[in-house]
Design a protein around this motif. Structure first.
Motif, mmCIF file in Angstrom:
data_model
loop_
_atom_site.group_PDB
_atom_site.id
_atom_site.type_symbol
_atom_site.label_atom_id
_atom_site.label_comp_id
_atom_site.label_asym_id
_atom_site.label_seq_id
_atom_site.Cartn_x
_atom_site.Cartn_y
_atom_site.Cartn_z
ATOM 1 N N THR A 1 -17.986 4.872 -107.020
ATOM 2 C CA THR A 1 -18.081 5.312 -105.629
ATOM 3 C C THR A 1 -19.498 5.721 -105.231
ATOM 4 O O THR A 1 -19.785 5.889 -104.055
ATOM 5 N N ALA A 2 -20.357 5.914 -106.214
ATOM 6 C CA ALA A 2 -21.775 6.229 -106.040
ATOM 7 C C ALA A 2 -22.432 5.860 -107.370
ATOM 8 O O ALA A 2 -21.718 5.661 -108.370
ATOM 9 N N PRO A 3 -23.755 5.735 -107.439
ATOM 10 C CA PRO A 3 -24.377 5.371 -108.713
ATOM 11 C C PRO A 3 -23.976 6.318 -109.851
ATOM 12 O O PRO A 3 -24.233 7.514 -109.791
ATOM 13 N N GLY A 4 -23.257 5.772 -110.839
ATOM 14 C CA GLY A 4 -22.843 6.544 -112.003
ATOM 15 C C GLY A 4 -21.635 7.430 -111.791
ATOM 16 O O GLY A 4 -21.259 8.186 -112.683
ATOM 17 N N VAL A 5 -20.991 7.349 -110.620
ATOM 18 C CA VAL A 5 -19.826 8.177 -110.305
ATOM 19 C C VAL A 5 -18.613 7.262 -110.144
ATOM 20 O O VAL A 5 -18.617 6.365 -109.304
ATOM 21 N N TYR A 6 -17.569 7.518 -110.944
ATOM 22 C CA TYR A 6 -16.368 6.689 -110.970
ATOM 23 C C TYR A 6 -15.172 7.563 -110.610
ATOM 24 O O TYR A 6 -15.016 8.653 -111.163
ATOM 25 N N SER A 7 -14.323 7.072 -109.672
ATOM 26 C CA SER A 7 -13.246 7.910 -109.143
ATOM 27 C C SER A 7 -11.957 7.126 -108.949
ATOM 28 O O SER A 7 -11.971 5.900 -108.785
ATOM 29 N N HIS A 8 -10.871 7.903 -108.915
ATOM 30 C CA HIS A 8 -9.555 7.376 -108.552
ATOM 31 C C HIS A 8 -8.723 8.546 -108.037
ATOM 32 O O HIS A 8 -8.831 9.662 -108.545
ATOM 33 N N SER A 9 -7.899 8.276 -107.033
ATOM 34 C CA SER A 9 -7.010 9.282 -106.473
ATOM 35 C C SER A 9 -5.571 8.880 -106.764
ATOM 36 O O SER A 9 -5.205 7.726 -106.514
ATOM 37 N N ALA A 10 -4.766 9.812 -107.283
ATOM 38 C CA ALA A 10 -3.367 9.514 -107.599
ATOM 39 C C ALA A 10 -2.623 10.812 -107.891
ATOM 40 O O ALA A 10 -3.225 11.800 -108.314
ATOM 41 N N PRO A 11 -1.293 10.803 -107.718
ATOM 42 C CA PRO A 11 -0.488 11.946 -108.145
ATOM 43 C C PRO A 11 -0.120 11.787 -109.630
ATOM 44 O O PRO A 11 1.050 11.772 -110.005
ATOM 45 N N ALA A 12 -1.122 11.631 -110.481
ATOM 46 C CA ALA A 12 -0.923 11.275 -111.890
ATOM 47 C C ALA A 12 -0.402 12.419 -112.752
ATOM 48 O O ALA A 12 0.253 12.181 -113.758
ATOM 49 N N LEU A 13 -0.709 13.656 -112.392
ATOM 50 C CA LEU A 13 -0.251 14.809 -113.174
ATOM 51 C C LEU A 13 1.110 15.209 -112.607
ATOM 52 O O LEU A 13 1.205 16.048 -111.727
ATOM 53 N N VAL A 14 2.160 14.576 -113.113
ATOM 54 C CA VAL A 14 3.477 14.684 -112.488
ATOM 55 C C VAL A 14 4.210 15.993 -112.776
ATOM 56 O O VAL A 14 5.230 16.266 -112.162
ATOM 57 N N MET A 15 3.700 16.790 -113.704
ATOM 58 C CA MET A 15 4.324 18.084 -113.974
ATOM 59 C C MET A 15 3.292 19.063 -114.534
ATOM 60 O O MET A 15 2.252 18.662 -115.047
ATOM 61 N N VAL A 16 3.613 20.361 -114.407
ATOM 62 C CA VAL A 16 2.742 21.419 -114.936
ATOM 63 C C VAL A 16 2.675 21.285 -116.446
ATOM 64 O O VAL A 16 3.667 20.974 -117.098
ATOM 65 N N GLY A 17 1.503 21.515 -117.006
ATOM 66 C CA GLY A 17 1.351 21.501 -118.453
ATOM 67 C C GLY A 17 0.055 20.880 -118.892
ATOM 68 O O GLY A 17 -0.871 20.683 -118.101
ATOM 69 N N HIS A 18 -0.018 20.584 -120.178
ATOM 70 C CA HIS A 18 -1.228 20.048 -120.801
ATOM 71 C C HIS A 18 -1.199 18.521 -120.801
ATOM 72 O O HIS A 18 -0.202 17.916 -121.205
ATOM 73 N N TRP A 19 -2.296 17.947 -120.385
ATOM 74 C CA TRP A 19 -2.435 16.491 -120.296
ATOM 75 C C TRP A 19 -3.640 16.046 -121.102
ATOM 76 O O TRP A 19 -4.697 16.667 -121.043
ATOM 77 N N GLY A 20 -3.479 14.971 -121.830
ATOM 78 C CA GLY A 20 -4.593 14.324 -122.520
ATOM 79 C C GLY A 20 -5.076 13.178 -121.661
ATOM 80 O O GLY A 20 -4.308 12.283 -121.322
ATOM 81 N N LEU A 21 -6.326 13.229 -121.260
ATOM 82 C CA LEU A 21 -6.920 12.191 -120.424
ATOM 83 C C LEU A 21 -7.956 11.456 -121.257
ATOM 84 O O LEU A 21 -8.950 12.058 -121.693
ATOM 85 N N SER A 22 -7.706 10.190 -121.514
ATOM 86 C CA SER A 22 -8.631 9.357 -122.286
ATOM 87 C C SER A 22 -9.406 8.473 -121.317
ATOM 88 O O SER A 22 -8.806 7.800 -120.475
ATOM 89 N N PHE A 23 -10.722 8.491 -121.441
ATOM 90 C CA PHE A 23 -11.581 7.662 -120.606
ATOM 91 C C PHE A 23 -12.228 6.598 -121.473
ATOM 92 O O PHE A 23 -12.948 6.924 -122.422
ATOM 93 N N ASN A 24 -11.956 5.346 -121.156
ATOM 94 C CA ASN A 24 -12.577 4.223 -121.861
ATOM 95 C C ASN A 24 -13.704 3.708 -120.984
ATOM 96 O O ASN A 24 -13.466 3.299 -119.840
ATOM 97 N N VAL A 25 -14.918 3.743 -121.518
ATOM 98 C CA VAL A 25 -16.108 3.358 -120.760
ATOM 99 C C VAL A 25 -16.741 2.148 -121.429
ATOM 100 O O VAL A 25 -17.042 2.185 -122.628
ATOM 101 N N ALA A 26 -16.932 1.093 -120.638
ATOM 102 C CA ALA A 26 -17.612 -0.121 -121.124
ATOM 103 C C ALA A 26 -18.857 -0.322 -120.265
ATOM 104 O O ALA A 26 -18.804 -0.956 -119.205
ATOM 105 N N PRO A 27 -20.002 0.247 -120.698
ATOM 106 C CA PRO A 27 -21.225 0.090 -119.931
ATOM 107 C C PRO A 27 -21.707 -1.363 -119.960
ATOM 108 O O PRO A 27 -21.482 -2.079 -120.933
ATOM 109 N N LYS A 28 -22.352 -1.771 -118.872
ATOM 110 C CA LYS A 28 -22.945 -3.104 -118.845
ATOM 111 C C LYS A 28 -23.977 -3.208 -119.959
ATOM 112 O O LYS A 28 -24.870 -2.377 -120.064
#
Length: 100
Positions: free
Chosen positions: A58-85
């Motif tokens: 969305t801007a140089p070096g800034v990556y975003s997404h909007s979603a209701p992904a955290l469907v319940m209260v609690g602890h979430w593991g978020l894994s980010f896979n990055v493949a730089p050019k």
């Protein structure tokens, strides 16, 4: 790792609401542009299916997404896979606690 710095934000970090997930990536202080960035969400407090999303630049070096992904209260593991050019892929994992 290898000169990369990642900054992660979840706004407003509320369960069962639309959240903005933003990952800012720099290498040696400069924005990393044109990377392929995906994320996977896994509930850590109980067994449920994982969700995955592609983050858009969305801007140089800034990556975003909007979603209701955290469907319940609690602890979430978020894994980010990055493949730089032109560079090797890597994964970063963040543990988040979604509030109600």
């Amino acid at each position: 790792q290898n000169g990369y710095t990642l900054e992660f934000r979840v706004t407003p970090n509320r369960a069962a609401q639309q959240n903005d997930f933003t990952l800012t990536i720099t290498k040696d202080g400069k924005p990393v542009t044109g990377a392929d960035v995906t994320t996977t969400f896994a509930m850590l407090d109980m067994e449920m299916g994982q969700q995955g999303y592609q983050l858009k630049e969305t801007a140089p070096g800034v990556y975003s997404h909007s979603a209701p992904a955290l469907v319940m209260v609690g602890h979430w593991g978020l894994s980010f896979n990055v493949a730089p050019k032109g560079g090797p892929s890597f994964t970063a994992v963040v543990v988040d606690r979604a509030n109600g």
